[in-house]
Scaffold this motif. Structure first.
Motif, mmCIF file in Angstrom:
data_model
loop_
_atom_site.group_PDB
_atom_site.id
_atom_site.type_symbol
_atom_site.label_atom_id
_atom_site.label_comp_id
_atom_site.label_asym_id
_atom_site.label_seq_id
_atom_site.Cartn_x
_atom_site.Cartn_y
_atom_site.Cartn_z
ATOM 1 N N ALA A 95 7.813 0.989 -5.526
ATOM 2 C CA ALA A 95 8.600 -0.500 -5.644
ATOM 3 C C ALA A 95 9.484 -0.717 -6.978
ATOM 4 N N SER A 154 7.005 -0.941 -1.207
ATOM 5 C CA SER A 154 6.874 -0.183 0.094
ATOM 6 C C SER A 154 6.162 1.480 0.071
ATOM 7 N N SER A 155 5.502 1.542 1.464
ATOM 8 C CA SER A 155 4.089 2.324 0.961
ATOM 9 C C SER A 155 4.185 3.254 2.641
ATOM 10 N N ARG A 156 4.163 4.690 3.197
ATOM 11 C CA ARG A 156 4.659 4.900 4.364
ATOM 12 C C ARG A 156 3.383 6.084 3.967
ATOM 13 N N ALA A 198 3.148 2.201 7.844
ATOM 14 C CA ALA A 198 3.784 1.854 6.630
ATOM 15 C C ALA A 198 3.546 0.059 6.172
ATOM 16 N N THR A 199 3.776 0.066 5.559
ATOM 17 C CA THR A 199 3.534 -1.137 4.691
ATOM 18 C C THR A 199 4.985 -1.798 3.515
ATOM 19 N N ASN A 200 5.001 -2.857 3.986
ATOM 20 C CA ASN A 200 5.377 -3.970 2.975
ATOM 21 C C ASN A 200 5.395 -5.193 2.401
ATOM 22 N N GLU A 201 5.966 -5.026 0.714
ATOM 23 C CA GLU A 201 5.051 -6.176 0.463
ATOM 24 C C GLU A 201 5.624 -7.045 -0.713
ATOM 25 N N TYR A 260 3.993 -6.770 5.000
ATOM 26 C CA TYR A 260 4.675 -6.638 6.514
ATOM 27 C C TYR A 260 3.856 -5.309 6.804
#
Length: 199
Positions: free
Chosen positions: A66, A86-88, A99-102, A129
């Protein structure tokens, strides 16, 4: 995406538009102090813990990376904070199953203690997301969804000198996204180490 935003921020900070007397993130001339202070952070060695019941079939513990930027005028009680998280499944696996995004926007209160330590508390709203790989055949591709939610975080900075600091944070976010007919929380508990620069 957070790398692009950080690069844009650094480029703008170095430009003539941000070198004006009222903004001057880099110049601090004696008798003409800049009324704004800035912090820029990179969160490294982080992890995000998703709801295992929501994200079944994928790794609910994900690598997190991040970037955050925050600004405060000398008359404001808090910083305005902007962040990209962001994570995955794997830190650098572009074909992650989940995966996610903020994108976050909020306020951050920082207290200085004995000049070196600075605990903080922050919170605000976020745009979320989420992506989940298809499990049926053929399995190529993914489902995705977006949503609005909220977040809160706390942590502490240690100032190595006037500009450079490092520390850690704990963060929780909640943002429901609809993926393939299911409502999933694209937020979760996040922890990580950070390194930053104070303008």
């Amino acid at each position: 995406m957070f790398k692009i935003i950080l690069l844009v921020f650094l480029c703008l900070s170095a430009s003539d538009a941000f070198a004006a007397q009222d903004w001057c993130p880099f110049e601090r001339k004696e008798g003409n102090l800049c009324p704004y202070t800035w912090n820029a952070h990179l969160i490294i060695l982080g992890e995000k813990y998703l709801s295992s019941s929501d994200w079944r079939g994928s790794n609910s513990t994900q690598g997190l990376y991040a970037a955050e930027i925050e600004i405060k005028h000398q008359t404001w009680p808090c910083y305005i904070n902007f962040g990209l998280f962001s994570s995955r499944d794997e830190y650098f696996d572009k074909k992650a199953n989940a995966a996610t995004n903020e994108i976050s926007l909020g306020l951050k209160k920082i207290w200085r203690w004995k000049d070196k330590l600075a605990p903080f508390l922050s919170g605000g709203l976020g745009y979320f997301y989420g992506k989940l790989g298809k499990t049926e055949q053929p399995s190529d591709g993914h489902y995705s969804g977006t949503g609005i939610g909220c977040w809160a975080s706390t942590g502490i900075y240690y100032f190595f000198n006037h500009n450079i600091h490092f520390g850690g944070l704990t963060r929780y976010s909640q943002g429901d996204v609809k993926i393939n007919g299911r409502k999933l929380n694209a937020g979760g508990t996040q922890i990580g180490f950070l390194i930053g620069y104070h303008f």
